[in-house]
Motif scaffolding. Sequence first.
Motif, short mmCIF file in Angstrom:
data_model
loop_
_atom_site.label_atom_id
_atom_site.label_comp_id
_atom_site.label_asym_id
_atom_site.label_seq_id
_atom_site.Cartn_x
_atom_site.Cartn_y
_atom_site.Cartn_z
N GLY A 265 19.42 17.77 -8.33
CA GLY A 265 19.65 17.04 -9.67
C GLY A 265 18.49 16.34 -9.88
N VAL A 266 18.20 15.44 -9.11
CA VAL A 266 17.18 14.47 -9.20
C VAL A 266 15.78 15.11 -9.46
N LEU A 267 15.37 16.25 -8.60
CA LEU A 267 14.07 16.90 -8.98
C LEU A 267 14.20 17.56 -10.48
N SER A 268 15.36 18.27 -10.71
CA SER A 268 15.45 19.16 -11.97
C SER A 268 15.38 18.04 -13.22
N GLY A 269 16.01 16.99 -13.03
CA GLY A 269 16.09 16.20 -13.97
C GLY A 269 14.65 15.67 -14.13
N ALA A 270 13.84 15.37 -13.08
CA ALA A 270 12.55 14.90 -13.32
C ALA A 270 11.47 16.01 -14.19
N ARG A 271 11.95 17.32 -13.82
CA ARG A 271 11.07 18.38 -14.50
C ARG A 271 11.48 18.35 -16.01
N ALA A 272 12.79 17.99 -16.07
CA ALA A 272 13.22 18.14 -17.66
C ALA A 272 12.76 17.18 -18.47
N GLU A 273 12.65 15.80 -18.03
CA GLU A 273 11.74 14.76 -18.58
C GLU A 273 10.50 15.01 -18.73
N ALA B 115 0.79 -1.09 -0.13
CA ALA B 115 -0.06 -0.02 -0.05
C ALA B 115 0.92 1.32 0.06
N ARG B 116 2.00 1.33 0.77
CA ARG B 116 2.82 2.34 0.60
C ARG B 116 3.35 2.43 -0.43
N GLN B 117 4.03 1.61 -1.08
CA GLN B 117 4.55 1.71 -2.58
C GLN B 117 3.69 2.00 -3.54
N ALA B 118 2.12 1.55 -3.29
CA ALA B 118 1.36 2.01 -4.46
C ALA B 118 1.07 3.35 -4.27
N ALA B 119 0.94 4.10 -3.01
CA ALA B 119 0.71 5.53 -2.82
C ALA B 119 1.68 6.24 -3.36
N ASN B 120 2.92 5.81 -3.41
CA ASN B 120 4.04 6.83 -4.02
C ASN B 120 4.23 6.48 -5.36
N ARG B 121 3.73 5.38 -6.06
CA ARG B 121 4.15 5.06 -7.39
C ARG B 121 3.55 6.08 -8.46
N GLY B 122 4.40 6.27 -9.12
CA GLY B 122 4.23 7.49 -9.97
C GLY B 122 4.39 8.75 -9.91
N HIS B 123 4.61 8.92 -8.18
CA HIS B 123 5.02 10.44 -7.65
C HIS B 123 6.39 10.49 -6.87
N GLU B 124 7.25 9.49 -7.36
CA GLU B 124 8.48 9.57 -6.80
C GLU B 124 9.32 10.57 -6.98
N PHE B 125 9.00 11.43 -7.92
CA PHE B 125 10.00 12.86 -8.03
C PHE B 125 8.96 13.96 -7.95
N ASP B 126 7.89 13.88 -7.45
CA ASP B 126 7.26 15.09 -7.37
C ASP B 126 7.74 16.16 -6.43
N GLY B 127 8.42 15.78 -5.33
CA GLY B 127 8.97 16.72 -4.57
C GLY B 127 9.79 16.06 -3.51
N PRO B 128 10.68 16.63 -2.81
CA PRO B 128 11.71 16.12 -1.70
C PRO B 128 10.82 15.35 -0.86
N GLU B 129 9.86 15.53 -0.50
CA GLU B 129 8.97 14.76 0.47
C GLU B 129 8.64 13.30 -0.05
N ASN B 130 8.82 13.00 -1.27
CA ASN B 130 8.40 11.70 -1.88
C ASN B 130 9.79 10.84 -1.89
N ARG B 131 10.95 11.56 -1.62
CA ARG B 131 12.09 11.03 -1.64
C ARG B 131 12.69 10.09 -0.51
N PRO B 132 13.48 9.13 -0.45
CA PRO B 132 13.77 8.17 0.76
C PRO B 132 14.25 9.22 1.76
N LEU B 133 14.07 8.88 3.15
CA LEU B 133 14.75 9.77 4.20
C LEU B 133 16.32 9.96 3.91
N PHE B 134 17.04 8.94 3.70
CA PHE B 134 18.54 8.94 3.64
C PHE B 134 18.92 9.85 2.40
#
Length: 315
Positions: A295-303, A127-146
């Motif tokens: 870099g991760v988020l700007s790359g997602a926006r570029a895509e 359920a946790r993975q499904a909730a984030n699927r497709g939104h992994e790069f929406d913003g920093p809050e969606n990225r892993p804690l590390f």
Amino acid sequence: MKCRGLILLFCFAALIGSAAGQTPTLPDIQGIWNFATITPFERPAELAEKAFLTEQEAAQYEKQVLERTNMDRRDGGAHADVERAYNDFWWDRGTKVVRTLRTSLVIDPSSGRIPPLTAAARERQAARQAANRGHEFDGPENRPLFERCLMLQGAGAPTTPTAYNNNTQIVQTPGFVVIHNEMGHEARVIPLDGRPRLPQTIRQWKGDSRGQWEGETLVIVTTSFSEKNSFRGSGPNMRLTERFRRLDSDTLLYQFTVDDPETFTQPWTVEIPLTRTPGPIFEYACHEGNYGMRGVLSGARAEEKPIEESNKKSK
């Protein structure tokens, strides 16, 4: 007494201890300890029920691991070279297996592996993975804690070996023990005075810890974890029991048991011998010069731009 930075924490603990008056002599586990090892966390499948290596097997295993993990290699092409990230100089995962020659850090169950997840835990993770699927790069809050430098592997609780910064400093007084992990520059201040635990409504990322001495062993029990931070898939109701015991002047035995019936089909225990090291403990400045998140988020926006432009044209 002049105190600066993290030293304030240790000074505070010292003042508390001196104010408590005379107490019986306690076992001394203070010092800087190293827990780097190339012994795997779980027993590799190819070793099946083999719980211990012979000295010859251990030497061969160490040689193979060091050759495989050498980040100065240049074989495999450009893609493999980029994936190796840092040069070997920056890694500090250790060069030896644990002194017991065990084939895994997990010592219970006897398989040397973490017990299977319960059905409820598998559903929770899905359920946790499904909730984030497709939104992994929406913003920093969606990225892993590390990635966000909020919770780093090995920083505790519990403490586990990782690729570098495998050092911990322990400072103790009659009323407190401070465990300062180099990874993440994290410090846990653990009361030993029998004070009540926090209300169950208060959840902390590192849980609520209380410690006591049982003979020569310091036992720390931690509960009330936050659901935002999971250890190997654990849930917020995990009960973590850590044990520290001196084996000799240069060895501290660290064990921890994970008891989480909502997540694992049985409790499981890890054992790591810690070796005294002269130090010092270095600051772990996770964000300094770290352009990864940008870099991760700007790359997602570029895509996303070609897709957005294509959608506009189709309208």
